[in-house]
Every structure is written in C-alpha cells, then in structure tokens.
Design a protein around this motif. Structure first.
Motif, PDB file in Angstrom:
ATOM      1  N   THR A 122       0.960  -1.159  -0.066  1.00 33.22           N
ATOM      2  CA  THR A 122       0.154  -0.090  -0.109  1.00 33.22           C
ATOM      3  C   THR A 122       0.980   1.233   0.119  1.00 33.22           C
ATOM      4  N   GLN A 151       2.523   1.644   3.227  1.00 32.26           N
ATOM      5  CA  GLN A 151       3.657   0.793   3.548  1.00 32.26           C
ATOM      6  C   GLN A 151       5.013   1.516   2.767  1.00 32.26           C
ATOM      7  N   LYS A 204       2.076  -4.482   9.003  1.00 32.49           N
ATOM      8  CA  LYS A 204       3.376  -4.255   9.546  1.00 32.49           C
ATOM      9  C   LYS A 204       4.632  -5.453   9.205  1.00 32.49           C
ATOM     10  N   ALA A 232       5.143  -7.220   6.567  1.00 26.17           N
ATOM     11  CA  ALA A 232       5.779  -6.793   5.348  1.00 26.17           C
ATOM     12  C   ALA A 232       6.720  -5.685   5.179  1.00 26.17           C
ATOM     13  N   ARG A 269     -10.446  -6.250   1.551  1.00 24.40           N
ATOM     14  CA  ARG A 269     -10.808  -6.870   2.996  1.00 24.40           C
ATOM     15  C   ARG A 269     -12.298  -6.773   3.185  1.00 24.40           C
ATOM     16  N   ASP A 272      -2.209 -14.527  12.195  1.00 24.67           N
ATOM     17  CA  ASP A 272      -2.933 -14.123  10.975  1.00 24.67           C
ATOM     18  C   ASP A 272      -3.141 -15.347  10.402  1.00 24.67           C
TER      19      ASP A 272
HETATM   20  P1  ADP Z   1      -0.001  -6.371  11.074  1.00 21.54           P
HETATM   21  O1  ADP Z   1       0.213  -5.192  10.978  1.00 21.54           O
HETATM   22  O2  ADP Z   1      -1.280  -6.462  12.249  1.00 21.54           O
HETATM   23  O3  ADP Z   1       1.053  -7.190  11.699  1.00 21.54           O
HETATM   24  P2  ADP Z   1       0.344  -8.285   9.219  1.00 21.54           P
HETATM   25  O4  ADP Z   1       1.576  -7.924   8.927  1.00 21.54           O
HETATM   26  O5  ADP Z   1      -0.004  -9.549   9.938  1.00 21.54           O
HETATM   27  O6  ADP Z   1      -0.695  -7.097   9.786  1.00 21.54           O
HETATM   28  O7  ADP Z   1      -0.774  -8.210   7.836  1.00 21.54           O
HETATM   29  C1  ADP Z   1      -2.011  -8.657   7.835  1.00 21.54           C
HETATM   30  C2  ADP Z   1      -2.468  -9.381   6.708  1.00 21.54           C
HETATM   31  O8  ADP Z   1      -2.262  -8.439   5.389  1.00 21.54           O
HETATM   32  C3  ADP Z   1      -1.321 -10.387   6.289  1.00 21.54           C
HETATM   33  O9  ADP Z   1      -2.087 -11.619   5.811  1.00 21.54           O
HETATM   34  C4  ADP Z   1      -0.350  -9.963   4.982  1.00 21.54           C
HETATM   35  O10 ADP Z   1      -0.026 -10.737   4.128  1.00 21.54           O
HETATM   36  C5  ADP Z   1      -1.580  -8.919   4.373  1.00 21.54           C
HETATM   37  N1  ADP Z   1      -0.957  -7.806   3.744  1.00 21.54           N
HETATM   38  C6  ADP Z   1       0.168  -7.144   4.246  1.00 21.54           C
HETATM   39  N2  ADP Z   1       0.368  -6.008   3.349  1.00 21.54           N
HETATM   40  C7  ADP Z   1      -0.543  -6.194   2.253  1.00 21.54           C
HETATM   41  C8  ADP Z   1      -0.781  -5.305   1.063  1.00 21.54           C
HETATM   42  N3  ADP Z   1      -0.197  -4.481   0.782  1.00 21.54           N
HETATM   43  N4  ADP Z   1      -2.042  -5.797   0.258  1.00 21.54           N
HETATM   44  C9  ADP Z   1      -2.717  -7.201   0.613  1.00 21.54           C
HETATM   45  N5  ADP Z   1      -2.518  -7.780   1.765  1.00 21.54           N
HETATM   46  C10 ADP Z   1      -1.338  -7.352   2.687  1.00 21.54           C
END
Ligand code: ADP
Ligand code: MG
Length: 708
Positions: free
Chosen positions: A308, A311, A340, A342, A495, A598
């Motif tokens: 995104t 990000q 977060k 990623a 989502r 997750d």
């Molecule tokens: P948190 O910020 O709560 O740690 P996560 O890193 O666990 O969130 O991410 C939540 C979910 O969203 C995961 O399944 C991840 O793969 C997915 N995700 C992360 N970034 C993106 C994105 N840019 N587009 C789609 N899905 C994403």
C-alpha cells in the motif's frame, strides 16, 4: 519527580523534619509513599471543599455532595440480627435542621469520638429526600475550637488521600506546616527563570514566601534562555503553585497550579528522554544499512500483493534512517492488519543487502513461529538464512534452522541471516553476529530495558519497534519520546468488513447457531475466554479449560482446538498448524492469541466476559479477523450491568479505528494498560495526566529542546 536537575536538596530531607511527624506518623505517611518533605508538599489533594460558607442542613439537596457544620445532639449504636450487624448513628444539628449520619458496623472508637456536644464538619450527600435527612458513611472532621481555624475552615481546603490512622485534618496541618517551613526553599527547575515575572495571584497573608528569594543568578542566564521557558510565563512560580495546589484562593487556582506542577514533571521527563537520545547519538555511529534493492526486487515480485502507499511511505522513512548518520530509533505504528510484517521484511532486506544480519523479536512463541514460517518462505529463496530461538527451542546455544537441524557451530561464519525469536533472543548464550537491524514486534509487550538489551547485543544496530496498539499522541511524546514515529494509516484493500455486536449471555445459543452456520460455509472461528483455569474466587469468570467441552458440544461435528499459556509449546504449534490448515474449525483460547496471529480464513471472533478485557486488548483480538475477503463478525458477550462497562464495550461496536479506541481507553482506564511493561519509575506523575495534557507535554518538549 526526584530528578536532581529539578529538585533542590533541602526538600529531600525526611518528612520527619516537619513538626508533628514522629516515628508513628512517618510510618503512616510511608504507606502513602510520602518519605521526604517534598513528597508531602507534592501530595496532591484528591478534592477540595469550599468552607468559606457552609450550607444550612435544611438546604441540602439529594445527590448533591456538600459540607455542613453541626453539633452532635444524640448518638448511639443500634444492633441487628442478634447483634451480628451493628450501626453507629449520630444526629447533628446546625440551627436550621437536623442531620442523621450513620455508619454500618459500628467501630469501638466511634462513641467516644462522636460524643454529644462536639462540633463537626460533615461532607456527604443525602441518601434520598425522606425525613429524617440522612447521610450514610459521610466524611467528617472534628472542629477544635480556636485552634487552626484559618487552616481548616473559612477557606477552600484540600482533602488529601489518606490512610487509616491519619485524618484529613492532621494531613492538612502537616502540609500547612511543611509549607510554612519549606516554601521559600522550593526552587524553579533549571530551565526556568522567573525573575521578571510577577505572580499571577498574590497569595496574601497566607503566603509568607511570596515570590522573593528565588532565582539568584537568573539575570545572567535570562538572556540566553529568555525564549525557551515561554510556556512558564503564563503560569505561577513553582513555589506559589505548590501552595496553591493545597490552599487555593479560588477553585480555578488549583487547576492552574496543577498545570504548572504538571509542566515541571513533563519537563523533567523530556529532559531525561532527550538527553538520553543526545548521549546515544554522540556515542554511536550508524552502520550503513541503506541496501541496494538486490534482494528487495525479487522479494516484492514474489510477495503476491502490492504494498500500500502507506507501507511504501513508511519504508522510505526507514531507508533514509538506515542510510543516515545516526542509528535508526523508529516506532512503527499501524492498526492491526495494516501489514507491518511486510514492512519489517523489507527493512530486514535493506540490512541484509548491506551485508548485516537482522534480529526480530516477538512476544509469544506462536507469533515467533508464525514469523519464522513467513520469513523462511520469503527469504530462503533469496539465500538468506532464517533461524529461530524461543523458550522451548533453546539448548546448546546454537540455532535451529528451517530444516529443524542445529546450525553449524560457528555462527559467525553464517552467510547473511535473520534471527527470529522470543525474549529468549536476549539470553546471553546467543551470539547475534554482525547485527545491523533489530526489529521488535508488538513492542508494548516488552519493556524498554528488553529492547535496549537486544540493541546492545550489536554495535549500535538500527532499531525498529512495531506496535499495533496505536499510541495516543501524549504517550508518543513521553513514553516513546526517544523514538521517531512512523504510522501506517491505511489498511490493504480487498478486505471484508468487520461487524461488531454486543450481546448478553442468554443469547449464546443463537450465537453458536451463527458460528455453526459460518463454519459450515467454510470459515473458521476464535472463541476467547479471560482465564485459563477456573479460580475458586471468581466463579462467574469463564475459563477456557472448562468451556472447551461446552464448545465442543455446541459445535459437534467440527473440530475444536484449545490454546492457552500452560499448554506445551509443541502442542500449541501443532494446534496452530491445524487451525491454519482448517483441520480445526474453531479455536478456543485465552488472550494469548491477541497478538499477531494471522489466519485470513477465520472470520468469527467470539469473546466471552468481554468486560474483563481492556478496550485496546479487545481491539487486538478483533484484529485477528477481517484479514481475508470475507465479511467478519466480532461478538462480545457481557452481562456487565454497570453503565461504564457497557459504555466501554459500545465504543467497539461503534468504531474500528484503533486510534479512537486507544484514546478512549486511555481516558477510561488511565495509561496502565497502554504502558504495559513500560510502566517504570520514570513515569510516576503526580500532577501530569497522560490522557489529557497533550498541550503541556508539547510545551515541555519545546522547553527542553531549546534549552538542551
Ligand atoms: P499487522 O500489521 O497486524 O502485523 P500483518 O503484517 O500480519 O498485519 O498483515 C495482515 C495481513 O495482510 C497479512 O495476511 C498480510 O499478508 C496482508 N498484507 C500485508 N500487506 C498487504 C498489502 N499491501 N496488500 C494486501 N495484503 C497485505
Ligand atoms: Mg503483526
């Protein structure tokens, strides 16, 4: 605050140097954490009473607290239930009417204390509008004729927090005497020069200290610092404020004094924070970890989604830090599910590309395992070693690798690697060689000390701490004031929405029908209880171990898993693996699953005894769902009848915005929960309010910034 920067020494004398404090009283005061004169002077009143004029008893109104002044004309003990219950009652009269006061369970000292003929001040509210007028358990204060009339009556008086054996009147007298003797010795903090500024309100005959005798040497430094203490210019001097907080002339003065004393606290805190950071920056040279995209490119190509823009923006800030001259100290906040992990992965790749290793610490084994799996999937194809270290996977100081084998003895010969683990990463037996970046996930679950220990394992590596508990601005500037903050303010698209419902226990059968329906449709559910085991003392708080069977019965035909802290790590892992693979459809758990988990196919979150969780925690739990394309449902079960609990839970029904929830939580419950592990001595604020004082905190930050 006990910072030597702020407090001059005479005030740190033991409280027994106040006349009237002997060994006995010193012990009582110690219970209130009053050890020094300063502690006594800064003992904040819990309320004030305006005793300039007393309300005639005849004019008392139901439910409106007021102070009246009356003489006792009758008193006695009544006994009930064969003498097992007793009540002490006395009748006051003030010339306008009579007031009955009663205390359930008469105490032996009461008949002597509340003797006929004695005069008291009585603070309370009428129980109802029936006659006789009655107060139940009022606060009272004996009026001793002549003595101390100007301290305890004819003015606004403070009522301080007390302890058994120490009356409001005694406490007030002690504070008064401490002021008489020490007020002139209360100095301005070193950043503040008050020499040219008049007091906002003369404290008249009651303030012998006035504003004189302070700030010698001020003239020399005033020019240099003239602008830095600007926020102080509109507030009274510290000494004056200390008097005003106890003996304000008007009630509004008490709040002004509070602000001034709060500002001093925040300044002291900012001084600690900012000088710590300054020192750190002077000591440390940053490792060059900007990266060259060599690993990032293939990683992003294989990731399966596009980052995104939130990000991407955050990653740009991180890259600037990691290629900069000071080691990064950054807090990454983003609501649950904002992606977060990623961002952490991309940051790790920058360090890895630059030839350094990375450590990633998570608060639970479940989460560490989950990261280990993800990073293995992402990084091994890139030739990066991924290793794990948790409490249940320790041993000889060597690392476990993806194939389950121990790493070769000499870890320093490893190619670039990321070390993932729980706080077990901190144990001294483990080397973390060539550490370029430390990432702490769900950092509010750790203490500052832990995060610093991990950093110290390397040669000033970059630090990225991540949290899904949004930090209200006030805490961002205080508790996390030594960190730069990045925010992911956008959730990935695609989502399903999350709907939240608040229901009473009697709706549970319907709720379980609903869960069956969702599971039949291929989805999965979490069912969360506050406790692992049933404690005898709180039978109405549901515990997972007992409810597990009920849930199995309610969901028969489906597989239900059980997860709580006392289950062996290997079994936990197995259960999580089965849940991820949808071999288990419903997971009965404690709040252990609150962080990080997750599983996008899970769309129902049922939380029983919801009133036993904090709002932020409930929001975290709810963050386990709504991670896939399907619509999700969070059902909060609570029979809590009291308005406050209901109002709290309603906030969750109304919003999914973690920031709003965190601010509401901060206001409702104070900073305790948000501070979590971090509640350290440094944060002991007597006057500052982390939920309300954003402006003061900002001002304090500026004062210190300009002066340091
Ligand atoms: P948190 O910020 O709560 O740690 P996560 O890193 O666990 O969130 O991410 C939540 C979910 O969203 C995961 O399944 C991840 O793969 C997915 N995700 C992360 N970034 C993106 C994105 N840019 N587009 C789609 N899905 C994403
Ligand atoms: Mg996470």
């Amino acid at each position: 605050m006990s910072s030597p920067e702020i407090n001059p020494s005479p005030l740190t004398a033991p409280v027994s140097s106040v006349w009237g404090v002997g060994e006995e009283r010193a012990k009582l005061l110690a219970r209130l954490e009053i050890f020094t004169v300063e502690d006594l002077l800064l003992h904040k009143p819990r309320r004030y009473e305006d005793r300039r004029k007393f309300l005639p008893i005849r004019e008392l109104k139901v439910k409106e607290a007021a102070t009246v002044r009356g003489k006792i004309i009758a008193a006695g003990i009544k006994r009930f239930k064969n003498g097992t219950r007793s009540m002490f009652e006395c009748v006051f009269e003030d010339g306008s009417a009579r007031l009955h006061c009663r205390w359930w369970q008469a105490q032996a000292w009461m008949p002597d204390w509340y003797a006929v003929g004695r005069e008291f001040l009585i603070y309370g509210k009428l129980d109802d509008d029936k006659k006789p007028r009655t107060f139940t358990h009022p606060e009272t204060e004996l009026v001793e004729p002549g003595e101390d009339e100007f301290i305890h009556v004819n003015r606004i008086v403070p009522v301080h927090p007390l302890t058994e054996g120490l009356t409001a009147r005694v406490m007030r007298s002690l504070v008064w005497r401490a002021l008489e003797k020490f007020e002139t010795l209360i100095e301005e903090p070193k950043f503040v020069q008050h020499s040219e500024r008049p007091l906002t309100r003369p404290s008249g005959t009651l303030s012998p200290a006035g504003g004189e005798g302070r700030g010698e040497g001020a003239a020399v430094t005033t020019q240099r610092r003239a602008r830095s203490d600007a926020p102080y210019q509109s507030l009274p001097a510290r000494a004056n404020s200390v008097r005003m907080i106890h003996f304000p002339e008007e009630l509004t003065d008490a709040e002004i004094a509070r602000q001034r004393l709060a500002l001093d606290e925040f300044v002291a805190l900012q001084f600690q924070i900012q000088s710590r950071r300054k020192k750190f920056e002077a000591l440390s040279k940053a490792l060059p970890c900007g990266g060259d995209n060599r690993l990032m490119k293939p990683f992003l190509a294989a990731l399966g989604f596009k980052l995104t823009s939130a990000q991407t923006n955050v990653l740009r800030e991180i890259r600037t830090d990691m290629g900069g001259i000071h080691p990064m100290r950054r807090l990454l906040q983003g609501d649950v599910g904002s992606g977060k992990t990623a961002v952490a992965a991309c940051s790790a790749l920058m360090a890895l590309e630059s030839g350094f290793n990375v450590a990633l610490m998570a608060p639970t084994e479940i989460l560490a395992e989950q990261h280990f799996r993800n990073f293995t999937k992402w990084f091994e194809p890139l030739g990066v070693k991924v290793e794990i270290q948790t409490g249940s996977k320790k041993g000889d100081g060597r690392w476990e690798m993806a194939d389950g084998k121990r790493s070769p003895t000499s870890i320093s010969q490893l190619p670039s690697a990321i070390f993932i683990g729980t706080h077990a990463l901190l144990t001294s037996g483990f080397e973390l060689p060539r550490l370029g970046l430390v990432i702490v996930d769900e950092q509010h679950k750790f203490g500052v000390a832990q995060r610093e220990t991990l950093v110290r394992k390397g040669n000033y590596p970059h630090l990225l701490v991540m949290t899904a508990t949004p930090i209200p601005r006030t805490l961002g500037l205080t508790l996390y004031g030594d960190l730069d903050v990045s925010t992911i303010d956008e959730l990935p698209g695609g989502r399903g929405a999350i709907k939240t419902f608040l229901r009473a226990t009697n709706k549970l059968p319907k709720v379980f029908d609903f869960i069956r329906e969702k599971i039949s449709g291929g989805r999965q559910a979490y069912i969360v209880y506050p406790r692992a085991e049933v404690a005898d003392t709180d039978k109405d708080i549901k515990a997972v171990t007992r409810e597990f069977e009920n849930v199995q019965r309610a969901l028969n035909g489906f597989r239900v898993g059980l997860l709580h802290g006392r289950i062996k790590a290997a079994d936990k892992e197995k259960t999580m693996a089965e849940f991820r693979a949808n071999k288990i459809q419903a997971l009965v758990a404690t709040s252990l699953i609150e962080v990080g988990v997750d599983v996008p196919n899970a769309t129902v979150m049922l939380i029983e005894n919801a009133e036993h969780f904090g709002l932020a925690q409930l929001h975290q739990l709810r963050g386990r769902i709504g991670r896939g394309a399907h619509e999700s449902f969070c059902i909060l079960i609570s029979d809590a009848l009291n308005e406050e609990a209901q109002a709290r839970l309603k906030i969750l029904e109304e919003t999914n915005d973690g920031f709003k929830i965190a601010e509401a939580d901060l206001k409702l419950r104070g900073p305790g929960e948000l501070l979590g592990q971090q509640q350290s001595g440094a944060m002991r604020l007597r006057f500052g309010n982390l939920a309300e004082d954003l402006n003061l905190i900002r001002q304090a930050r500026e004062v210190v910034k300009k002066s340091l």
